[in-house]
Every structure is written in structure tokens, then in C-alpha cells.
Motif scaffolding. Structure first.
Motif, PDB file in Angstrom:
ATOM      1  N   MET A  78       0.821  -1.212   0.000  1.00  0.00           N
ATOM      2  CA  MET A  78       0.000   0.000   0.000  1.00  0.00           C
ATOM      3  C   MET A  78       0.853   1.260   0.000  1.00  0.00           C
ATOM      4  N   GLY A  79       2.104   1.155   0.525  1.00  0.00           N
ATOM      5  CA  GLY A  79       2.973   2.321   0.494  1.00  0.00           C
ATOM      6  C   GLY A  79       3.861   2.525   1.693  1.00  0.00           C
ATOM      7  N   ALA A  80       3.779   1.644   2.700  1.00  0.00           N
ATOM      8  CA  ALA A  80       4.693   1.754   3.845  1.00  0.00           C
ATOM      9  C   ALA A  80       6.126   1.507   3.375  1.00  0.00           C
ATOM     10  N   ASP A  81       7.088   2.147   4.030  1.00  0.00           N
ATOM     11  CA  ASP A  81       8.488   2.042   3.603  1.00  0.00           C
ATOM     12  C   ASP A  81       9.171   0.789   4.140  1.00  0.00           C
ATOM     13  N   ARG A  82       8.859   0.417   5.356  1.00  0.00           N
ATOM     14  CA  ARG A  82       9.404  -0.801   5.940  1.00  0.00           C
ATOM     15  C   ARG A  82       8.446  -1.324   7.001  1.00  0.00           C
ATOM     16  N   ALA A  83       8.726  -2.535   7.460  1.00  0.00           N
ATOM     17  CA  ALA A  83       7.811  -3.180   8.394  1.00  0.00           C
ATOM     18  C   ALA A  83       8.585  -3.855   9.512  1.00  0.00           C
ATOM     19  N   ILE A  84       7.926  -3.985  10.656  1.00  0.00           N
ATOM     20  CA  ILE A  84       8.502  -4.689  11.797  1.00  0.00           C
ATOM     21  C   ILE A  84       7.479  -5.701  12.291  1.00  0.00           C
ATOM     22  N   HIS A  85       7.909  -6.958  12.354  1.00  0.00           N
ATOM     23  CA  HIS A  85       7.056  -8.030  12.870  1.00  0.00           C
ATOM     24  C   HIS A  85       7.529  -8.388  14.278  1.00  0.00           C
ATOM     25  N   VAL A  86       6.609  -8.321  15.229  1.00  0.00           N
ATOM     26  CA  VAL A  86       6.902  -8.746  16.603  1.00  0.00           C
ATOM     27  C   VAL A  86       6.248 -10.116  16.776  1.00  0.00           C
ATOM     28  N   PRO A  87       7.028 -11.207  16.626  1.00  0.00           N
ATOM     29  CA  PRO A  87       6.430 -12.545  16.663  1.00  0.00           C
ATOM     30  C   PRO A  87       5.915 -12.941  18.042  1.00  0.00           C
ATOM     31  N   VAL A  88       4.652 -13.340  18.078  1.00  0.00           N
ATOM     32  CA  VAL A  88       4.022 -13.868  19.290  1.00  0.00           C
ATOM     33  C   VAL A  88       3.174 -15.045  18.839  1.00  0.00           C
ATOM     34  N   GLU A  89       3.483 -16.238  19.329  1.00  0.00           N
ATOM     35  CA  GLU A  89       2.844 -17.447  18.811  1.00  0.00           C
ATOM     36  C   GLU A  89       1.968 -18.135  19.859  1.00  0.00           C
ATOM     37  N   GLY A  90       1.098 -19.010  19.355  1.00  0.00           N
ATOM     38  CA  GLY A  90       0.335 -19.933  20.195  1.00  0.00           C
ATOM     39  C   GLY A  90      -0.470 -19.284  21.297  1.00  0.00           C
ATOM     40  N   ALA A  92       0.459 -17.624  23.813  1.00  0.00           N
ATOM     41  CA  ALA A  92       0.885 -16.262  24.151  1.00  0.00           C
ATOM     42  C   ALA A  92       0.159 -15.242  23.283  1.00  0.00           C
ATOM     43  N   TYR A  93      -0.076 -15.597  22.016  1.00  0.00           N
ATOM     44  CA  TYR A  93      -0.798 -14.686  21.129  1.00  0.00           C
ATOM     45  C   TYR A  93      -2.281 -14.623  21.488  1.00  0.00           C
ATOM     46  N   GLU A  94      -2.850 -15.762  21.848  1.00  0.00           N
ATOM     47  CA  GLU A  94      -4.278 -15.799  22.196  1.00  0.00           C
ATOM     48  C   GLU A  94      -4.586 -14.963  23.431  1.00  0.00           C
ATOM     49  N   THR A  95      -3.595 -14.783  24.284  1.00  0.00           N
ATOM     50  CA  THR A  95      -3.803 -13.982  25.503  1.00  0.00           C
ATOM     51  C   THR A  95      -3.088 -12.632  25.435  1.00  0.00           C
ATOM     52  N   LEU A  96      -2.618 -12.250  24.237  1.00  0.00           N
ATOM     53  CA  LEU A  96      -1.943 -10.959  24.080  1.00  0.00           C
ATOM     54  C   LEU A  96      -2.960  -9.827  24.272  1.00  0.00           C
ATOM     55  N   LYS A 217       2.945 -11.148  29.475  1.00  0.00           N
ATOM     56  CA  LYS A 217       2.030 -12.000  30.240  1.00  0.00           C
ATOM     57  C   LYS A 217       0.706 -11.270  30.466  1.00  0.00           C
ATOM     58  N   PRO A 218      -0.415 -11.993  30.314  1.00  0.00           N
ATOM     59  CA  PRO A 218      -1.725 -11.343  30.455  1.00  0.00           C
ATOM     60  C   PRO A 218      -2.015 -10.902  31.878  1.00  0.00           C
ATOM     61  N   ARG A 219      -2.666  -9.774  32.021  1.00  0.00           N
ATOM     62  CA  ARG A 219      -3.097  -9.273  33.335  1.00  0.00           C
ATOM     63  C   ARG A 219      -4.566  -9.578  33.598  1.00  0.00           C
ATOM     64  N   ILE A 220      -5.282  -9.955  32.531  1.00  0.00           N
ATOM     65  CA  ILE A 220      -6.712 -10.229  32.633  1.00  0.00           C
ATOM     66  C   ILE A 220      -6.976 -11.638  32.112  1.00  0.00           C
ATOM     67  N   LYS A 221      -7.857 -12.371  32.764  1.00  0.00           N
ATOM     68  CA  LYS A 221      -8.200 -13.717  32.343  1.00  0.00           C
ATOM     69  C   LYS A 221      -9.627 -13.736  31.798  1.00  0.00           C
ATOM     70  N   THR A 222      -9.779 -14.271  30.586  1.00  0.00           N
ATOM     71  CA  THR A 222     -11.105 -14.407  29.988  1.00  0.00           C
ATOM     72  C   THR A 222     -11.764 -15.663  30.542  1.00  0.00           C
ATOM     73  N   LEU A 223     -12.892 -15.492  31.196  1.00  0.00           N
ATOM     74  CA  LEU A 223     -13.577 -16.626  31.811  1.00  0.00           C
ATOM     75  C   LEU A 223     -14.447 -17.378  30.814  1.00  0.00           C
ATOM     76  N   SER A 224     -15.115 -16.650  29.928  1.00  0.00           N
ATOM     77  CA  SER A 224     -16.000 -17.307  28.978  1.00  0.00           C
ATOM     78  C   SER A 224     -16.343 -16.365  27.833  1.00  0.00           C
TER      79      SER A 224
END
Length: 255
Positions: A78-90, A92-96, A217-224
Motif C-alpha cells: 500500500m505504500g509503507a516504507d518498511r515493516a517490523i514483525h513482533v512474533p508472538v505465537e500460540g 501467548a498470542y491468544e492472551t496478548l 504476560k496477560p493481566r486479565i483472564k477471559t472466563l468465557s
């Protein structure tokens, strides 16, 4: 002047989200993903600022699994000059959560000497509407939320027209600043085939949360997570008298 834009990978807006059987979240496997629509608007605004000469560099940033690199390549096309990927998997990503993302953007803004950080006002997956505000607080920078118009004034200030309940409010922020984009800020462009090919050669760096010194690390826990209640079917009335009768006897409306 350098701009950082957050671009989140989310379930495509045209897909109907389904809750997992265990109610821990939304089904994402095998589902089409795309760039968060509000982030597309923020990115478009950053690119327009560069095209106007007010900005020299636009950096797209995404936090998440390897698939986020597709979103970043779209941003580059689209036109951005460069990009940075901060990898967070599994898991850890679901609770990011927004606080961790804000800490990541704070560090990246400092390391890249950014003058402006742009976000979509919210992500359509969690609708948190927190990351821009938290980033502003952590950096101690002024913020303009829900921006409908944005312009750079003299290289040291930005003017933001923002949407509020009563209409529009115009504010002026000293740079550096954080701004979140609302729907009317800009209409995102389509990436041309030529730019898609060029995007493959643009730099895409990786910075892990550990390298940035950020605890995710998550500070909040999703109950449901629950499906919204099914809306009851309506009824038809034959005339106004029938409508008034229903309102009085069934809806409890008094006239």
C-alpha cells in the motif's frame, strides 16, 4: 518526521465469527484473515502524509504469529516504507492484551525515533479500543482519539478533528503524538500489482518481545466467550389500532 502505524491481523470483517466449543474464544483456524479495517485507514493516512511531504518514512508494525507477515506485506504494498514483525505465537498470542501491545509500541517508537504513532480506533476482533490510549500514556505523549481529519502544522504540531457525541471537536497536539483513526479519516487504497511485487523487496524486520524487554504476560483472564442471544422474531399487526393494543397489553407502554 517518522510515523509508526499499527496493523493488526484479524478475522476478515465479512466472516461471521463462531465461538469455540469450549467457550475460550473465537474460531480462527481455517478462517480468512485480513488487516483490521480501522488500521487500514490509519495506514492510508500515514501514506498520505508522506505523499504530501510532511513525513519521510512510514513504518508498519504487527504483533502476532508468522501469518502477520502477510498483513505487513500488504501494508508495504500500500505504500509503507518498511515493516517490523513482533512474533508472538500460540497461547501467548491468544492472551496478548492491549497493555502488552502498547508497551511494545512504546519501545519501538523510542527506538525508531518516531514523531507520530497511528492506530485504528479499535480492532474488530476484541473491540478493546485501548491500545492507542495506553501507548499515549506510557510515552507521555498527547493523543487524539477517533480522528476524522488529520493535518501536520509546521512540522511541530498536528491538528486533529475528532468525532464526539455532540459532533466534531478540533484539537491541536504538540509532536510527538499518538492518534487513532475513525472511519471518516481516509479511504484506504488498493495495492497495485506493481507495488505488490515491489513490497517483496522492502525490509521486514523481526523484533521479539524479549529483545524489546517487554513482558507480554496477560493481566486479565477471559472466563468465557458467549454467542449473543438470539433475537426473538417479531410479529405483524394489521392496523394502527392493533399496534396500540399490543403496545399497551404486551409491551406495557402507557400513553
Amino acid at each position: 518526521m517518522r510515523v509508526i502505524v499499527g496493523v493488526k491481523r484479524v478475522v476478515d470483517f465479512a466472516i461471521k465469527a463462531r465461538v469455540k466449543a469450549d467457550k475460550t474464544g473465537v474460531v480462527t483456524e481455517g478462517v480468512k484473515h485480513s488487516m483490521n479495517p480501522f488500521d487500514e485507514i490509519a495506514l492510508e493516512q500515514g501514506i498520505r502524509l508522506k505523499e504530501s511531504g510532511a513525513v519521510k518514512e512510514v513504518i508498519a508494525v504487527s504483533c502476532g504469529p508468522t501469518a502477520c507477515q502477510e498483513t505487513l506485506r500488504t501494508a508495504l504494498a500500500m505504500g509503507a516504507d518498511r515493516a517490523i514483525h513482533v512474533p508472538v505465537e500460540g497461547a501467548a498470542y491468544e492472551t496478548l492484551q492491549p497493555l502488552a501491545v502498547a508497551k511494545i509500541f512504546k519501545k519501538l517508537a523510542e527506538d525508531n525515533q518516531a514523531n507520530l504513532v497511528l492506530f485504528g480506533k479499535q480492532a474488530i476482533d476484541d473491540d478493546a479500543n485501548q491500545t492507542a490510549q495506553l501507548t499515549s500514556a506510557l510515552l507521555n505523549w498527547p493523543q487524539g482519539a477517533f480522528a476524522a481529519k488529520l493535518s501536520v502544522e509546521g512540522g511541530s504540531k498536528v491538528k486533529v478533528v475528532r468525532e464526539i457525541d455532540g459532533g466534531l471537536e478540533t484539537i491541536e497536539l504538540n509532536l510527538p503524538a499518538v492518534v487513532s483513526a475513525d472511519l471518516r479519516l481516509a479511504e484506504p487504497r488498493y495495492a497495485s500489482l506493481a507495488n505488490i511485487m515491489k513490497a517483496k523487496k522492502k525490509p521486514l524486520d523481526k523484533k521479539t518481545p524479549e529483545e524489546l524487554g517487554v513482558d507480554i504476560k496477560p493481566r486479565i483472564k477471559t472466563l468465557s466467550v458467549e454467542e449473543p442471544p438470539v433475537r426473538k422474531a417479531g410479529i405483524k399487526v394489521e392496523n394502527v389500532d392493533g399496534l396500540l393494543q399490543k403496545l399497551r397489553t404486551e409491551a406495557g407502554v402507557t400513553f
